[in-house]
Design a protein around this motif. Structure first.
Motif, mmCIF file in Angstrom:
data_model
loop_
_atom_site.group_PDB
_atom_site.id
_atom_site.type_symbol
_atom_site.label_atom_id
_atom_site.label_comp_id
_atom_site.label_asym_id
_atom_site.label_seq_id
_atom_site.Cartn_x
_atom_site.Cartn_y
_atom_site.Cartn_z
ATOM 1 N N ASP A 193 67.096 60.067 22.784
ATOM 2 C CA ASP A 193 65.802 60.559 23.284
ATOM 3 C C ASP A 193 64.743 60.547 22.191
ATOM 4 O O ASP A 193 63.580 60.185 22.427
ATOM 5 N N ILE A 194 65.125 60.949 20.981
ATOM 6 C CA ILE A 194 64.178 60.957 19.867
ATOM 7 C C ILE A 194 63.723 59.539 19.543
ATOM 8 O O ILE A 194 62.535 59.297 19.284
ATOM 9 N N LEU A 195 64.635 58.586 19.572
ATOM 10 C CA LEU A 195 64.272 57.192 19.304
ATOM 11 C C LEU A 195 63.302 56.659 20.354
ATOM 12 O O LEU A 195 62.341 55.955 20.028
ATOM 13 N N VAL A 196 63.542 57.010 21.628
ATOM 14 C CA VAL A 196 62.658 56.562 22.709
ATOM 15 C C VAL A 196 61.261 57.146 22.531
ATOM 16 O O VAL A 196 60.251 56.446 22.638
ATOM 17 N N TYR A 197 61.198 58.463 22.253
ATOM 18 C CA TYR A 197 59.900 59.100 22.034
ATOM 19 C C TYR A 197 59.185 58.487 20.824
ATOM 20 O O TYR A 197 57.971 58.267 20.837
ATOM 21 N N GLY A 198 59.938 58.246 19.768
ATOM 22 C CA GLY A 198 59.340 57.666 18.576
ATOM 23 C C GLY A 198 58.732 56.301 18.845
ATOM 24 O O GLY A 198 57.619 55.995 18.393
ATOM 25 N N LEU A 199 59.435 55.465 19.597
ATOM 26 C CA LEU A 199 58.911 54.142 19.950
ATOM 27 C C LEU A 199 57.687 54.261 20.852
ATOM 28 O O LEU A 199 56.727 53.502 20.718
#
Length: 243
Positions: A193-199
């Motif tokens: 989830d953090i990676l998706v938000y970061g992208l």
């Protein structure tokens, strides 16, 4: 994506854009001011690694936009101290007491501005001194998400301004953020989830960096230093207030 999640991403993107502009002009401050926003939206343990992802794209864009003015020796010395301490801080994040550290950093930042008022022409630090600056910055950034104002007085005292300051500070921070991300991954803090938000936030930070670069060409050196000192005071107050 659910509507509430989409609205959260939109709010975070607007904040990321505005504060990327600030970082591109002042060289720091965006991360410090963005941390309370991300904390309110996602919670502190998620906010810190997510902020690191946002800063990664923001710093990389500032390095590219100011690539002709980079001071590579300073970047190397900074990375020498920052990388191992950023890894150590990233592994400690899940258990560290963040409140006292934030307040201590707030006192330091306000004290730096007061010191600069009484000592407007500080002695230029030697290149190897930036290894110690990097070590303190790497540890603090890994635990708090952003301590960009911590490095500002040292780069200013070295004599860097405008593009040289923005690009060199960003490149130094970039080495630290890459090390932090590795540590967060090892500590299971870097979730999908953090990676998706970061992208999702990356386009906003890139656009903000480009806008800030355009504004930087219109800022004089004297105003530039005053802007940075104002950012130090605001950041110090925010840390003292517990944000």
């Amino acid at each position: 994506m659910p509507v509430d999640q989409l609205l959260t991403v939109l709010a975070a993107s607007l904040a990321a854009y505005a504060l990327a502009v600030l970082s591109a002009v002042a060289g720091f401050g965006g991360g410090v001011l963005l941390l309370p926003v991300f904390t309110a939206l996602f919670g502190l343990r998620v906010a810190v690694p997510m902020l690191t992802l946002t800063q990664l794209s923001s710093n990389a864009s500032r390095v590219w936009l100011n690539r002709g003015e980079l001071r590579w020796r300073l970047i190397g010395w900074f990375a020498l101290g920052a990388v191992p301490c950023a890894v150590a801080g990233g592994l400690l994040l899940a258990h560290a007491p963040l409140g006292p550290l934030k307040r201590l950093l707030g006192v330091f930042l306000i004290g730096v501005v007061v010191w600069r008022r009484f000592n407007p022409h500080p002695r230029r630090p030697a290149d190897p001194a930036f290894a110690a600056v990097g070590a303190a910055s790497g540890l603090g950034s890994a635990l708090l998400g952003s301590v960009g104002p911590l490095t500002a007085p040292f780069f200013l005292a070295y004599g860097l301004t405008r593009a040289a300051y923005i690009g060199t500070e960003a490149a130094s921070a970039l080495t630290m953020h890459l090390a932090k991300l590795g540590a967060y991954g090892l500590g299971d803090l870097l979730t999908a989830d953090i990676l998706v938000y970061g992208l999702a936030l990356t386009p906003a930070t890139l656009a903000g960096a480009w806008t800030g670069r355009k504004l930087l060409t219109r800022v004089g050196d004297r105003f530039f230093v005053r802007l940075i000192e104002a950012g130090l005071l605001v950041s110090g107050v925010l840390f003292l207030a517990g944000f």
